[in-house]
Design a protein around this motif. Structure first.
Motif, short mmCIF file in Angstrom:
data_model
loop_
_atom_site.label_atom_id
_atom_site.label_comp_id
_atom_site.label_asym_id
_atom_site.label_seq_id
_atom_site.Cartn_x
_atom_site.Cartn_y
_atom_site.Cartn_z
N LEU A 23 0.85 -1.18 0.00
CA LEU A 23 0.00 0.00 0.00
C LEU A 23 0.89 1.23 0.00
O LEU A 23 2.01 1.21 0.50
N PHE A 24 0.39 2.34 -0.55
CA PHE A 24 1.16 3.59 -0.57
C PHE A 24 0.52 4.55 0.42
O PHE A 24 -0.53 5.14 0.15
N ILE A 25 1.13 4.69 1.59
CA ILE A 25 0.59 5.53 2.66
C ILE A 25 1.68 6.46 3.17
O ILE A 25 2.79 6.02 3.49
N ASP A 26 1.36 7.74 3.22
CA ASP A 26 2.28 8.75 3.75
C ASP A 26 3.64 8.71 3.04
O ASP A 26 4.69 8.82 3.67
N GLY A 27 3.59 8.54 1.73
CA GLY A 27 4.81 8.60 0.92
C GLY A 27 5.64 7.35 0.89
O GLY A 27 6.72 7.34 0.29
N GLU A 28 5.17 6.26 1.52
CA GLU A 28 5.96 5.04 1.58
C GLU A 28 5.08 3.83 1.23
O GLU A 28 3.89 3.81 1.51
N PHE A 29 5.72 2.82 0.62
CA PHE A 29 5.03 1.56 0.39
C PHE A 29 5.11 0.71 1.65
O PHE A 29 6.18 0.58 2.26
N THR A 30 3.99 0.13 2.04
CA THR A 30 3.93 -0.60 3.30
C THR A 30 2.99 -1.79 3.17
O THR A 30 2.08 -1.80 2.33
N GLU A 31 3.19 -2.80 4.00
CA GLU A 31 2.29 -3.96 4.01
C GLU A 31 0.94 -3.59 4.63
O GLU A 31 0.83 -2.63 5.39
N ALA A 32 -0.07 -4.38 4.32
CA ALA A 32 -1.37 -4.21 4.97
C ALA A 32 -1.25 -4.59 6.44
O ALA A 32 -0.44 -5.43 6.81
N ALA A 33 -2.05 -3.96 7.27
CA ALA A 33 -1.96 -4.19 8.71
C ALA A 33 -2.19 -5.66 9.06
O ALA A 33 -1.56 -6.19 9.99
N ASP A 34 -3.08 -6.33 8.35
CA ASP A 34 -3.36 -7.74 8.64
C ASP A 34 -2.56 -8.69 7.76
O ASP A 34 -2.74 -9.91 7.82
N GLY A 35 -1.67 -8.13 6.92
CA GLY A 35 -0.81 -8.95 6.09
C GLY A 35 -1.46 -9.58 4.87
O GLY A 35 -0.84 -10.36 4.15
#
Length: 483
Positions: A23-35
């Protein structure tokens, strides 16, 4: 002898698709909270293109908070400064247009000549256009010093993934809002590539957030209490559900929903030109277009001549590999959509309409449907009433202009219409009576960022594009000293 077309495939070498995306959140790519993750598949080959993080309610909340935080500084920037970012995004889109066109074709299934020659130029044009408005909002006709609303939650469909993103993000950023956007689950890749473009353009963190996911993520975004504006393009059924969710809140809402556009051909129309317009109206993007001219209304006296010409033209369309530059008809976006098109076409036959398709060999893998037209159709037929969202044309006839208008307006939708005639007076007289958001004359499916687009009745409300597209992202200025 007819000319034979040698294969002319566009190379995939320019494109580098990663095995997975976050996911692209706050300028960074990150995993979903539940994976959670899901796979995105190429509809022409059923090849798995990549694995994508699947957003949930917790991720939506995280993205909205990032957008709210970024809104403080972004909205305070002078319009001329916001415009610089939009201009920069537009130029990067142009520079990367070949890469993005190949990506869109692989993920969506539409022919490369459409993504290359229609979608990508329009994407860049929308960012250029709204960049020009960013420092002129006082003169847009919405009062002096209009204010941005805050956080815009935007949900886009799979038929024009990158173009629908541009339609929504460009005016939102130009007016000083920040964005959380959810792309369709079958076509998330171009939105994620756009996230990389935002970083490449130096856009401040949190101004644009991209959340791939399913309907639950879209529902959470629409219902989030800190979202000020909701924009949705998609089915009428989902649009109604969104309207119920937003009802009773202070959120602004625009909906661009389904359509069952009438393409009206009068007896004085140039037949060859009209046939090309009919083909463009219903077979562009395999008919997966909200404003498709899916109902052909032809004056009775020229029906046989026009249908003979139309059938000859359909016999020349080339169906196959969407990456081949010669391809006219690409793949249907998903197995689910193919099943819907197939079921509605079979219902048309069962209800007595006469079905015709050109001789057409369908590929052995992927999701394909041959271009199809139905004659002996009445207004009572399901295929004349329901949006099929596929390469299926229903042909009806009329005798007088008044009958044409009555039949064109006899639908729960009101998104588009087309008129074919050599008489300018007839164009004006008929167009004024059609209950449709956009009416094309002697053409079809022509778009420009300076021209507003939207519908009536069950086709939604609000306008995107043009000066009108700014309104849904602005609040009237408060009297001096008020907030």
């Amino acid at each position: 002898m007819a000319f034979e077309y040698a294969p002319a495939p566009e190379s995939r070498a320019i494109l580098d698709i990663a095995p997975s995306y976050g996911l692209f959140i706050d300028g960074e790519f990150t995993e979903a909270a539940d994976g959670k993750v899901f796979k995105t598949v190429s509809p022409s080959s059923e090849e798995v293109l990549s694995e994508v993080a699947r957003a949930g309610a917790e991720d939506v909340d995280r993205a909205v908070r990032a957008a709210r935080k970024a809104f403080v500084k972004w909205s305070a920037l002078p319009g001329s400064e916001r415009a610089k970012y939009l201009f920069r995004i537009a130029r990067i889109v142009q520079e990367r247009s070949r890469e993005l066109a190949v990506l869109e074709t692989l993920d969506n299934g539409k022919p490369i000549k459409e993504t290359r020659d229609a979608d990508l130029p329009l994407v860049a044009a929308h960012f250029f256009y709204y960049a020009g408005w960013a420092d002129k909002l006082d003169h847009a006709g919405f009062g002096a010093n209009p204010k941005p609303l805050g956080v815009a939650g935007q949900v886009i469909p799979w038929n024009f993934p990158l173009l629908m993103l541009a339609w929504k993000i460009a005016p939102a950023l130009a007016t000083g809002n920040t964005v959380v956007l959810k792309p369709a689950e079958t076509t998330p890749l171009s939105a994620l590539f756009f996230a990389d473009i935002c970083r490449q353009a130096g856009l401040p963190k949190g101004v644009v957030n991209i959340l791939p996911g399913y309907g639950d993520a879209g529902a959470a975004l629409v219902a989030h209490p800190d979202v000020n504006k909701v924009a949705f393009t998609g089915s009428t059924a989902v649009g109604k559900e969104i309207a119920r969710t937003v009802a009773g809140t202070s959120k602004k809402l625009t909906l661009e929903l389904g359509g069952k556009g009438a393409n009206i051909v009068f007896d004085d129309a140039p037949i060859d030109q009209a046939v090309e317009g009919i083909v463009t109206g219903i077979f562009f993007n395999q008919g997966q277009v909200c404003c498709a001219g899916s109902r052909l209304l032809v004056q009775e006296s020229i029906q046989d001549e026009l249908l003979d010409s139309l059938k000859r033209r359909l016999s020349t369309l080339r169906l196959g590999d969407p990456l081949d530059k010669n391809t006219d008809i690409g793949a249907i976006n998903s197995a689910e959509q193919l099943a819907r098109i197939t079921a509605l076409a079979e219902r048309g036959e069962a209800e007595g309409a006469e079905r015709w398709s050109p001789a057409c060999e369908l590929p052995s893998s992927g999701y394909w449907f041959a271009p199809t037209l139905f004659t002996n159709v009445t207004q009572a037929h399901t295929i004349a009433r329901d949006e099929i969202f596929g390469p299926v044309l229903s042909v009806l006839t009329f005798r007088t202009p008044d009958e044409a208008v009555a039949k064109a307006n006899n639908t729960q939708y009101g998104l588009s219409a087309g008129i074919w005639t050599e008489k300018g007076s007839r164009i004006l007289a008929v167009a004024g009576k059609l209950r449709a958001g956009v009416v094309w004359s002697n053409t079809f499916n022509k778009f420009d960022p300076a021209s507003p687009f939207g519908g009536y009745k069950e086709s939604g409300f609000g306008r995107e594009g043009g000066r009108h597209g700014l309104e849904a992202y602005l609040a009237p200025s408060s009297p001096e000293g008020e907030r």
